[in-house]
Design a protein around this motif. Structure first.
Motif, PDB file in Angstrom:
ATOM      1  N   ASN A  56       0.715  -1.087  -0.087  1.00 41.96           N
ATOM      2  CA  ASN A  56       0.038  -0.095   0.169  1.00 41.96           C
ATOM      3  C   ASN A  56       0.780   1.325  -0.087  1.00 41.96           C
ATOM      4  N   SER A  57       2.190   1.104  -0.041  1.00 43.73           N
ATOM      5  CA  SER A  57       2.970   2.306  -0.085  1.00 43.73           C
ATOM      6  C   SER A  57       3.292   2.977  -1.412  1.00 43.73           C
ATOM      7  N   ARG A  58       4.015   3.785  -1.645  1.00 38.96           N
ATOM      8  CA  ARG A  58       4.384   4.557  -3.016  1.00 38.96           C
ATOM      9  C   ARG A  58       5.352   3.233  -3.818  1.00 38.96           C
ATOM     10  N   SER A  59       6.153   2.696  -2.876  1.00 38.06           N
ATOM     11  CA  SER A  59       7.064   1.755  -3.500  1.00 38.06           C
ATOM     12  C   SER A  59       6.179   0.622  -3.879  1.00 38.06           C
ATOM     13  N   GLY A  60       5.217   0.195  -3.347  1.00 33.17           N
ATOM     14  CA  GLY A  60       4.418  -1.057  -3.702  1.00 33.17           C
ATOM     15  C   GLY A  60       3.549  -0.786  -5.087  1.00 33.17           C
ATOM     16  N   ARG A  61       3.000   0.529  -4.981  1.00 38.09           N
ATOM     17  CA  ARG A  61       2.582   0.989  -6.421  1.00 38.09           C
ATOM     18  C   ARG A  61       3.322   0.975  -7.413  1.00 38.09           C
ATOM     19  N   ALA A  62       4.643   1.147  -7.113  1.00 38.94           N
ATOM     20  CA  ALA A  62       5.665   1.078  -8.314  1.00 38.94           C
ATOM     21  C   ALA A  62       5.892  -0.246  -8.544  1.00 38.94           C
ATOM     22  N   ILE A  63       5.998  -1.233  -7.721  1.00 38.10           N
ATOM     23  CA  ILE A  63       6.014  -2.381  -8.044  1.00 38.10           C
ATOM     24  C   ILE A  63       5.018  -2.977  -8.784  1.00 38.10           C
ATOM     25  N   MET A  64       3.670  -2.637  -8.288  1.00 41.32           N
ATOM     26  CA  MET A  64       2.713  -3.225  -9.185  1.00 41.32           C
ATOM     27  C   MET A  64       2.515  -2.653 -10.568  1.00 41.32           C
ATOM     28  N   ALA A  65       2.854  -1.596 -10.832  1.00 42.71           N
ATOM     29  CA  ALA A  65       3.027  -0.971 -12.063  1.00 42.71           C
ATOM     30  C   ALA A  65       4.178  -1.490 -12.885  1.00 42.71           C
ATOM     31  N   LEU A  66       5.320  -2.242 -12.421  1.00 45.78           N
ATOM     32  CA  LEU A  66       6.166  -2.864 -12.991  1.00 45.78           C
ATOM     33  C   LEU A  66       5.550  -4.323 -13.606  1.00 45.78           C
ATOM     34  N   ARG A  67       4.681  -4.567 -12.735  1.00 44.20           N
ATOM     35  CA  ARG A  67       4.167  -6.088 -12.810  1.00 44.20           C
ATOM     36  C   ARG A  67       3.114  -5.865 -14.103  1.00 44.20           C
ATOM     37  N   ASP A  68       2.293  -4.691 -14.059  1.00 37.99           N
ATOM     38  CA  ASP A  68       1.264  -4.494 -14.995  1.00 37.99           C
ATOM     39  C   ASP A  68       1.834  -4.051 -16.350  1.00 37.99           C
ATOM     40  N   ASN A  69       2.633  -3.212 -16.473  1.00 38.28           N
ATOM     41  CA  ASN A  69       3.349  -2.877 -17.633  1.00 38.28           C
ATOM     42  C   ASN A  69       4.664  -2.273 -17.521  1.00 38.28           C
ATOM     43  N   ARG A  70       5.720  -2.902 -17.683  1.00 40.49           N
ATOM     44  CA  ARG A  70       6.939  -2.683 -17.513  1.00 40.49           C
ATOM     45  C   ARG A  70       7.456  -1.385 -18.266  1.00 40.49           C
ATOM     46  N   ILE A  71       7.128  -1.178 -19.534  1.00 40.33           N
ATOM     47  CA  ILE A  71       7.554  -0.193 -20.350  1.00 40.33           C
ATOM     48  C   ILE A  71       6.919   0.927 -19.863  1.00 40.33           C
ATOM     49  N   ALA A  72       5.635   1.023 -19.460  1.00 41.49           N
ATOM     50  CA  ALA A  72       4.853   2.130 -19.184  1.00 41.49           C
ATOM     51  C   ALA A  72       5.494   2.637 -17.804  1.00 41.49           C
ATOM     52  N   ALA A  73       5.753   1.598 -16.898  1.00 37.16           N
ATOM     53  CA  ALA A  73       6.444   1.891 -15.671  1.00 37.16           C
ATOM     54  C   ALA A  73       7.807   2.841 -15.818  1.00 37.16           C
ATOM     55  N   GLU A  74       8.641   1.882 -16.854  1.00 41.63           N
ATOM     56  CA  GLU A  74       9.839   2.608 -16.934  1.00 41.63           C
ATOM     57  C   GLU A  74       9.546   4.088 -17.640  1.00 41.63           C
ATOM     58  N   SER A  75       9.010   4.145 -18.422  1.00 40.76           N
ATOM     59  CA  SER A  75       8.781   5.590 -19.178  1.00 40.76           C
ATOM     60  C   SER A  75       8.518   6.593 -18.305  1.00 40.76           C
ATOM     61  N   VAL A  76       7.640   6.176 -17.048  1.00 42.11           N
ATOM     62  CA  VAL A  76       7.631   7.372 -16.150  1.00 42.11           C
ATOM     63  C   VAL A  76       8.509   7.648 -15.058  1.00 42.11           C
ATOM     64  N   GLY A  77       9.642   6.907 -15.182  1.00 43.37           N
ATOM     65  CA  GLY A  77      10.907   6.984 -14.318  1.00 43.37           C
ATOM     66  C   GLY A  77      10.823   6.219 -13.154  1.00 43.37           C
ATOM     67  N   ILE A  78      10.237   5.026 -13.208  1.00 45.58           N
ATOM     68  CA  ILE A  78      10.220   4.096 -12.242  1.00 45.58           C
ATOM     69  C   ILE A  78      11.457   3.317 -12.480  1.00 45.58           C
ATOM     70  N   ASN A  79      12.401   3.095 -11.223  1.00 44.35           N
ATOM     71  CA  ASN A  79      13.725   2.386 -11.315  1.00 44.35           C
ATOM     72  C   ASN A  79      13.219   0.966 -11.250  1.00 44.35           C
ATOM     73  N   THR A  80      13.343   0.236 -12.472  1.00 50.72           N
ATOM     74  CA  THR A  80      13.094  -1.214 -12.479  1.00 50.72           C
ATOM     75  C   THR A  80      13.711  -2.093 -11.479  1.00 50.72           C
ATOM     76  N   THR A  81      15.137  -2.123 -11.548  1.00 54.06           N
ATOM     77  CA  THR A  81      15.883  -2.920 -10.546  1.00 54.06           C
ATOM     78  C   THR A  81      15.700  -2.746  -9.316  1.00 54.06           C
ATOM     79  N   LYS A  82      15.457  -1.459  -8.825  1.00 49.85           N
ATOM     80  CA  LYS A  82      15.505  -1.024  -7.517  1.00 49.85           C
ATOM     81  C   LYS A  82      14.219  -1.726  -6.684  1.00 49.85           C
ATOM     82  N   TYR A  83      13.068  -1.637  -7.881  1.00 47.76           N
ATOM     83  CA  TYR A  83      11.626  -1.984  -7.128  1.00 47.76           C
ATOM     84  C   TYR A  83      11.636  -3.500  -7.124  1.00 47.76           C
ATOM     85  N   LYS A  84      12.237  -3.989  -8.061  1.00 51.40           N
ATOM     86  CA  LYS A  84      11.951  -5.443  -8.253  1.00 51.40           C
ATOM     87  C   LYS A  84      12.862  -6.053  -7.112  1.00 51.40           C
ATOM     88  N   LEU A  85      14.144  -5.468  -6.830  1.00 50.33           N
ATOM     89  CA  LEU A  85      14.886  -6.113  -5.599  1.00 50.33           C
ATOM     90  C   LEU A  85      14.256  -5.699  -4.489  1.00 50.33           C
TER      91      LEU A  85
END
Lengths: 414, 379
Positions: free
Chosen positions: B209-238
């Motif tokens: 339910n945190s900001r990070s959690g929403r970033a993580i779920m965004a990565l799950r739903d669409n990685r490219i879209a999430a990356e395009s808005v500046g989400i650090n893929t490796t950081k949140y996956k890790l």
């Protein structure tokens, strides 16, 4: 599409229901209530005249634990079936003690074995319970700690690590310990003069195999035998042993010691033949059962030496009768696991017969009485796997290992 | 927006409520002696598997990466927890404290394993993580199988074979190769398992339910879209992966300290798949589903012992798994469940309305009474 799914669901449901219905009829197979044998007892009981005299028959509950499903199922079912034959015989004798055996599956895992042990405690309720098991080492170590704390007497047919009995006065073994077997193997090789260079192949993921191999290698060095090659494999499901065999061949080993179970050993024999490598193969008691494997070419095992306490082609009356009953009941030859199980039941029965006032004992008193009897020094049992077997205070059994050689598809005692 | 968040946290509170209620009910049953020995012996491992399932759900359901080596982290946690508990035997005599420290050590070991696997692998996409975690589980199993660990007056010893493992006479061998860890003093308790589940829920639900959690779920739903808005893929996956591994390590430590002996082969591929089955059958991404599925499916094969069908219990267990799998994927069945749910809601609504009416009636009653009272004193 939707209909198909629903149909599949219904089919699966029906399947499980029919299974439930089908099981209830033969669900009593595992337990042997003495009442069901009453008919046969009366016809066979000729020497017991006091049947109507009101002597109290005491029923001792025996809770068996071993893997009857999973990778190690063959060993668990063997100990179960061997024990069942002994229980039937004992109850048919119409003696003062009856045994009631309930066998639980532990899938060869320590946590399931502990739950199995606890469900056996529930099954026995307040009646005195003796634990028969476990078949395999790792679950047995976990269960023996529990029985030690709860004070239940425990006799294992085949868990051979010294850890099983270490520091527990209530746990006893029917089989050789692993280090004991390794030392005995080294001594046999020294005295028989077989093999100038020895190769060892063992499963380093298995306590049984590692236990024998380590003791063997250490003792062989003390005796001045040359261990030329040692190679390992991680799991009994391994199918290719050419690397291990080549290591032995390259080292010039003319005798290969295989302290492993018969399934991988049968593959090793076949693959050695393919690569024209023909040393003397020498195995432990885990080899017993190989000759009866489905589709196994018995000529491969010709000349194989193994140490086993039990010989299914033995000629004495008791072995013959046991082998015959086992074969008619289950269609295969019994191996040493089954024979150890059979002997365990007789050890428990004969010990219980010697205890005074057993009728009023709870499991704790029974445990203390049985443990004292087993370690007392006067108690000995004759069985299929040895005669006059006694137990040391450590819980180890003392019986002589027998080396047999496979000649013409049968064991010949060396 | 605000309403949505409330719904999420309400969901979380329901999960805590279920766990606490289950704990209290089971404690009452134990107190009254109504719980059989076999069920009591299942409580701690069931807690461990619940934590395993919830933590794996973080990787599989919320991060959306398939991990097939979750038992590897459990194994790391179990053996490091056991080692810690034996090393600390003298310095921390209090058992619950030592258990807590051992579980923390297990979590640290799990997290370390998670970082080691995660850093190189989470940069990849697709099925690579599944393959590498599968291999990781096997590697851990094989390493611990040949590992000898012990302690004596000269300090701590680690060796890869028994010949090189020379322990002084008074030393204790902690892990003995294929024998695993033996002679472990059992520290685990049901209360510890319950606390671990609560901590797991706290960590996972707050992360989701945190900001990070929403970033993580965004990565799950669409990685490219999430990356395009500046989400650090490796950081949140890790972040998700290491949290999941650490929780599995803590669960492993609790599991290891519940038995006097633990072998490495227990934590094999089958155990990883078992936990994955709990997660999938409970519903990907549903934490409550994971808890319920893990608890029921872990206890089921043991419950089947007590019936007359003990010989077929593993078969029945498999059929139940298939049935659940079919049922949850069947549209008619889900529609039916939806209708049942709707019916429950309707009943709930009726109760709520009735309750409100009763409360209103009581209030009005209270008012008239106090009025009446007032009247008499006045008079």
């Amino acid at each position: 599409m939707k209909k198909k799914n629903l149909a599949a669901l219904l089919m699966a449901g029906a399947m499980s229901l029919s299974l439930l219905a089908g099981c209830s009829s033969n669900g009593d197979q595992t337990s042997n209530p003495p009442a069901s044998d009453a008919g046969t007892q009366e016809s066979q009981a000729t020497e017991t005249d006091n049947q109507g005299g009101g002597t109290d028959v005491v029923t001792i509950k025996v809770g068996g634990i071993g893997p009857t499903t999973g990778d190690a199922a063959q060993y668990g079912t063997a100990t179960q079936w061997g024990a069942e034959i002994a229980v039937d015989e004992i109850n048919a004798q119409n003696g003062p003690i009856r045994l009631e055996l309930q066998y639980e599956d532990d899938t060869n895992s320590a946590d399931t074995a502990v739950s199995a042990y606890n469900s056996l405690k529930d099954w026995a309720k307040d009646a005195p319970l003796v634990i028969y098991g476990c078949t395999t080492t790792a679950p047995c170590v976990a269960v023996s700690t529990e029985t030690f704390a709860d004070r239940y007497f425990q006799l294992t047919p085949s868990a051979s690590s010294p850890e099983v009995t270490n520091g527990k006065d209530n746990v006893f073994q029917m089989c050789f310990t692993d280090p004991g077997q390794g030392t005995a193997a080294a001594e046999y090789l020294k005295s028989s003069g077989l093999g100038t260079k020895i190769g060892v192949i063992y499963n380093n993921g298995d306590p049984y195999s590692t236990g024998i191999a380590e003791a063997f290698i250490a003792h062989a060095k003390e005796l001045g035998l040359e261990v030329a090659a040692t190679s390992t494999y991680p799991e009994d499901t391994t199918t290719d042993y050419t690397v291990q065999l080549n290591a032995c061949k390259d080292a010039g080993a003319d005798l290969v010691f295989l302290p492993i179970y018969y399934t991988p050993a049968s593959l090793i024999l076949a693959q050695a033949k393919q690569m024209d490598y023909a040393p003397i193969f020498f195995g432990g008691d885990g080899m017993d059962g190989m000759l009866d494997m489905d589709g196994f070419d018995k000529s491969l095992a010709e000349g194989l030496l193994l140490m086993t306490p039990f010989n299914a082609s033995g000629t004495d009356e008791r072995t013959k009768k046991f082998v015959e009953t086992y074969q008619t009941g289950h269609g295969i030859l019994p191996n040493q696991f089954a024979a150890d199980g059979y002997d365990c039941m007789y050890a428990i029965y004969e010990a219980c017969c010697q205890i005074d006032g057993i009728a009023d004992m709870d499991h704790e008193q029974l445990c203390d009485a049985l443990s004292a009897l087993f370690t007392g020094g006067d108690f000995s049992v004759d069985g299929l796997t040895g005669s006059a077997m006694k137990w040391l205070t450590t819980g180890e059994v003392s019986k002589a290992p027998v080396v047999v050689k496979v000649e013409g598809g049968v064991y010949v005692t060396q | 927006m605000k309403k949505k968040l409330n719904k999420n946290s309400l969901n979380g509170f329901i999960n805590y409520g279920i766990v606490i209620a289950a704990f209290i009910i089971i404690q009452i049953f134990i107190g009254k002696g109504m719980l059989s020995n076999s069920l009591q012996s299942l409580l701690v491992p069931a807690c461990c598997y619940i934590v395993m399932a919830v933590s794996l759900n973080l990787t599989v359901g919320i991060l959306g990466e398939l991990s097939l080596g979750h038992a590897g982290f459990m194994s790391l946690g179990a053996f490091s927890g056991i080692t810690a508990s034996i090393l600390l035997q003298n310095s921390i005599p209090m058992a619950p404290m030592r258990l807590a420290v051992s579980m923390a050590a297990g979590a640290a070991a799990g997290a370390l394993g998670g970082v080691i696997v995660g850093v190189p692998v989470l940069r990849l996409q697709g099925d690579y993580l599944a393959i590498v975690t599968l291999a990781f589980g096997q590697i851990i199993k094989n390493i611990i199988m040949v590992l000898y660990v012990g302690v004596d007056e000269n300090g701590f010893h680690i060796a890869a074979s028994s010949e090189r493992f020379d322990l002084a006479a008074g030393g204790t061998a902690i892990i003995k190769g294929p024998m695993g860890a033996v002679g472990v003093s059992k520290l685990a308790s049901f209360t510890a398992g319950f606390v671990l589940i609560l901590i797991t829920l706290l960590v996972v639900q707050n992360l989701v339910n945190s900001r990070s959690g929403r970033a993580i779920m965004a990565l799950r739903d669409n990685r490219i879209a999430a990356e395009s808005v500046g989400i650090n893929t490796t950081k949140y996956k890790l972040m998700a992966f290491v949290t999941s591994a650490a929780l599995a390590g803590a669960a492993g430590a609790l599991f290891g300290l519940n038995y006097s002996s633990t072998v490495a082969s227990k934590f094999d591929f089958n155990t990883s798949i078992l936990v994955l089955v709990f997660v999938v059958l409970g519903g990907l991404g549903s934490i409550r589903g994971s808890i319920i599925a893990a608890a029921l499916l872990y206890v089921l094969p043991e419950l089947l012992r007590s019936f007359d069908i003990a010989e077929y219990r593993m078969l029945i267990y498999a059929i139940v798994l298939i049935l659940v799998m079919l049922a949850t994927n069947n549209e008619q069945f889900t529609a039916l469940m939806g209708r049942v749910g709707g019916w429950f809601k309707a009943v709930g609504g009726w109760f709520k309305a009735a309750g409100a009416r009763v409360v209103g009636w009581l209030k009005s009653l209270g008012r008239t009474q106090s009025k009446g009272k007032g009247g008499t004193t006045n008079g």
